[in-house]
Structures are given as C-alpha cells and as structure tokens.
Design a protein around this motif. Structure first.
Motif, PDB file in Angstrom:
ATOM      1  N   THR A 241     -56.611 -57.029 -63.179  1.00  0.00           N
ATOM      2  CA  THR A 241     -56.715 -56.666 -61.713  1.00  0.00           C
ATOM      3  C   THR A 241     -58.024 -56.869 -61.112  1.00  0.00           C
ATOM      4  N   ILE A 245     -60.007 -60.196 -63.210  1.00  0.00           N
ATOM      5  CA  ILE A 245     -59.450 -61.388 -63.168  1.00  0.00           C
ATOM      6  C   ILE A 245     -60.324 -62.675 -63.263  1.00  0.00           C
ATOM      7  N   ARG A 246     -61.178 -62.535 -62.405  1.00  0.00           N
ATOM      8  CA  ARG A 246     -62.416 -63.606 -62.379  1.00  0.00           C
ATOM      9  C   ARG A 246     -62.616 -63.766 -64.001  1.00  0.00           C
ATOM     10  N   LEU A 291     -51.840 -67.459 -56.564  1.00  0.00           N
ATOM     11  CA  LEU A 291     -52.457 -67.663 -57.767  1.00  0.00           C
ATOM     12  C   LEU A 291     -53.475 -69.186 -57.828  1.00  0.00           C
ATOM     13  N   THR A 294     -56.561 -67.972 -56.472  1.00  0.00           N
ATOM     14  CA  THR A 294     -57.510 -66.913 -57.355  1.00  0.00           C
ATOM     15  C   THR A 294     -58.165 -67.721 -58.321  1.00  0.00           C
ATOM     16  N   LYS A 297     -61.159 -69.546 -56.848  1.00  0.00           N
ATOM     17  CA  LYS A 297     -62.378 -68.429 -56.574  1.00  0.00           C
ATOM     18  C   LYS A 297     -63.179 -68.302 -57.889  1.00  0.00           C
ATOM     19  N   ALA A 298     -62.144 -68.288 -58.833  1.00  0.00           N
ATOM     20  CA  ALA A 298     -62.800 -67.899 -60.166  1.00  0.00           C
ATOM     21  C   ALA A 298     -63.812 -68.991 -60.754  1.00  0.00           C
TER      22      ALA A 298
END
Length: 301
Positions: A241, A245-246, A291, A294, A297-298
């Motif tokens: 979390t 996550i990244r 997702l 997410t 972004k990563a």
C-alpha cells in the motif's frame, strides 16, 4: 464427452471473433460441436483420455495417452484471432522455454502438447516468479516468423486510438506519442514474442523446471513482453500500500528485464502503451481502471 460446466459458461454468449465468415463461430455453436470434435481427434490421433480436463477462458486441455502410451495433452481452442498462430510459435521455439508441440491441426485449432504439471507461478514469491519469466523470455528470444501479427501495426493503431474513459487524458495522450516513437525503431518487428507471459501461463515441467504456455504470438520488440506481469497478481497483498506500490511495480520491471536482457526504460514505455490499451476494456471507475492508473503512475514517476 462431457464438457465442464464452468468452461461452457465462460464461452456461452460469445460471438464470432473477427474471423472470416467461413471460419467465425459463436461460443455456443462451437460448444455444441465440441464433443464430436474431441471424439474425432481422439480417434484420428490414436489418443485416450487420461485424467480430468483443465480449461481457461477460451481453450480446453485434456490429459491423454498416445498410441505409444506416452503422456500428452490435447488442447482445443474456440476460434479467435489470437489463437491462430499459436502452433507456429510453438514450432519455432521447439520446446526451448515453451511447451513442446507434438502435433497440430491448425484448421480446427487443435494441438497435441507435451504433458506439464498443473502448478504455475501464482504462489511463487513474486520476485522469483518475475526472474523465472525473465529467464524464459531469454530462452524464447528467436527471430520473428512469418504469418504472425506485427507490433508495428499494433503501435500504429495505438498511435491513432481515441481517449479511454477509464484513465485520464494525459495517459492516453502519452500512450499515443510513445506508440509512434517506439514503433520508429528499425527492429520493432524483429523478434518472436509470446505477448501474454504472466504467472498463470508458466507451468512446472519434468525436463525443465518451468515452461511457457498459451502464447499470443507477435513479431515485435522484446520490451513489449513485460506489461502482463504488472496487471496480474496486483492486489494489496502482492503490491503493498501507499509508496510501496510504486516500488513493487518498478521492481517487477527491473527483475524481469535483468533476467531477460531487456532494456528497462523501453519496457516501461511499452507498458504505458499496453496498460492504456488494456484499460479500454475496463469500466470507468472500476477496480481494474484504478489499477491501470496506479501502474501508469508507477511507470512514469
């Protein structure tokens, strides 16, 4: 022969998938003819059933014994575009990193394969699993073959694709620019790709610890292969979390690229293109669209 109910439910209601009118068949019509197809293949190839069948969203795999009493697996696939070239890729790899093809009937999308174990990489520590996939990608690195789709054509479609309601405009715009930029490489169609090598498409084997299955072949650049490892096994237990996550997503890219000998920056760039494309099939506001954002972004941070 009895068709598993869960497999029938997965296919029932599907319409013909982009094939010519002569080849196209709905899921229901194909299921109606499947018992006879299996019987014909078992008789014609001198096979006998040898266990419970397994299945995915589009294919049924039946453990069999050959006329020489060797274990094998009979795979039959509902006709759809992605399945048309599977036998060509498996023949090109000839068992080096992928399941070995023993016999094929391309017209009926039937394959006789070496028997593998049902164990996949789902429960293997994710870094070890990514390293395993990277090692397989290194084995599968062979020149492109004829009669498979081209990554350059896919990239051209993505470069002209409309915005996706599932992700912000800045990412769809970025994906369009990246697709055009990446496709400008002279070697963009040079290698034979699996394109769907994620944790469930690697099975334990006897002659090697792990082998790839179920390719969706394409002629392309190897950096295109990484994205499925990002949207699979992607719940909080796997990714963590907050800031973790990244790190987790970037670490997956790092591990598979190091093991496979793939350029990490190009893998992240192709992953942006693929994730935006994947998000087009996800409902806006869904967990899957979240997702996708997410991952995007990563790949950018």
């Amino acid at each position: 022969m009895r068709i598993p109910g869960a497999f029938a439910a997965a296919l029932d209601g599907r319409g013909p998938d982009g094939l010519s009118p002569a080849d196209g068949v709905s899921g229901r019509d194909w299921l109606d003819g499947l018992p006879r197809l299996l019987d014909d293949l078992l008789d014609g190839w001198a096979l006998r059933p040898d266990g419970e069948s397994r299945w995915g969203s589009c294919a049924l795999v039946l453990p069999v014994r050959t006329g020489d009493d060797e274990p094998a697996a009979l795979k039959v696939t509902w006709p759809h575009l992605e399945a048309r070239a599977e036998h060509l890729a498996l023949r090109a790899w000839d068992g080096d990193g992928a399941v070995r093809l023993l016999r094929a009937d391309p017209h009926r999308l039937a394959l006789l394969l070496e028997r593998l174990e049902p164990t996949d990489l789902t429960d293997v520590w994710v870094e070890e699993a990514c390293e395993t996939v990277g090692g397989l990608l290194a084995r599968l690195d062979v020149p492109a073959i004829a009669r498979v789709p081209r990554l350059s054509a896919y990239a051209a479609r993505q470069a002209a694709a409309p915005d996706s309601p599932a992700v912000p405009h800045r990412y769809t715009d970025q994906a369009r620019h990246l697709a055009a930029e990446l496709a400008a490489d002279a070697d963009v169609d040079a290698r034979l790709l699996h394109t769907d090598l994620h944790y469930e498409n690697v099975l334990a084997a006897a002659r090697l610890p792990w082998l790839a299955i179920d390719p969706k072949p394409m002629a392309g650049e190897r950096a295109f292969e990484v994205a499925p490892l990002l949207w699979n096994r992607a719940d909080a237990d796997e990714l963590g979390t907050g800031p973790a996550i990244r790190w987790s997503l970037r670490r997956r890219v790092e591990v598979v690229c190091e093991a496979a000998g793939i350029d990490e920056a190009r893998a992240r760039a192709w992953s942006v293109v693929r994730v935006v494309d994947w998000a087009r099939d996800q409902p806006p506001g869904s967990a899957a669209s979240g997702l996708a954002v997410t991952i995007l972004k990563a790949m950018n941070d």
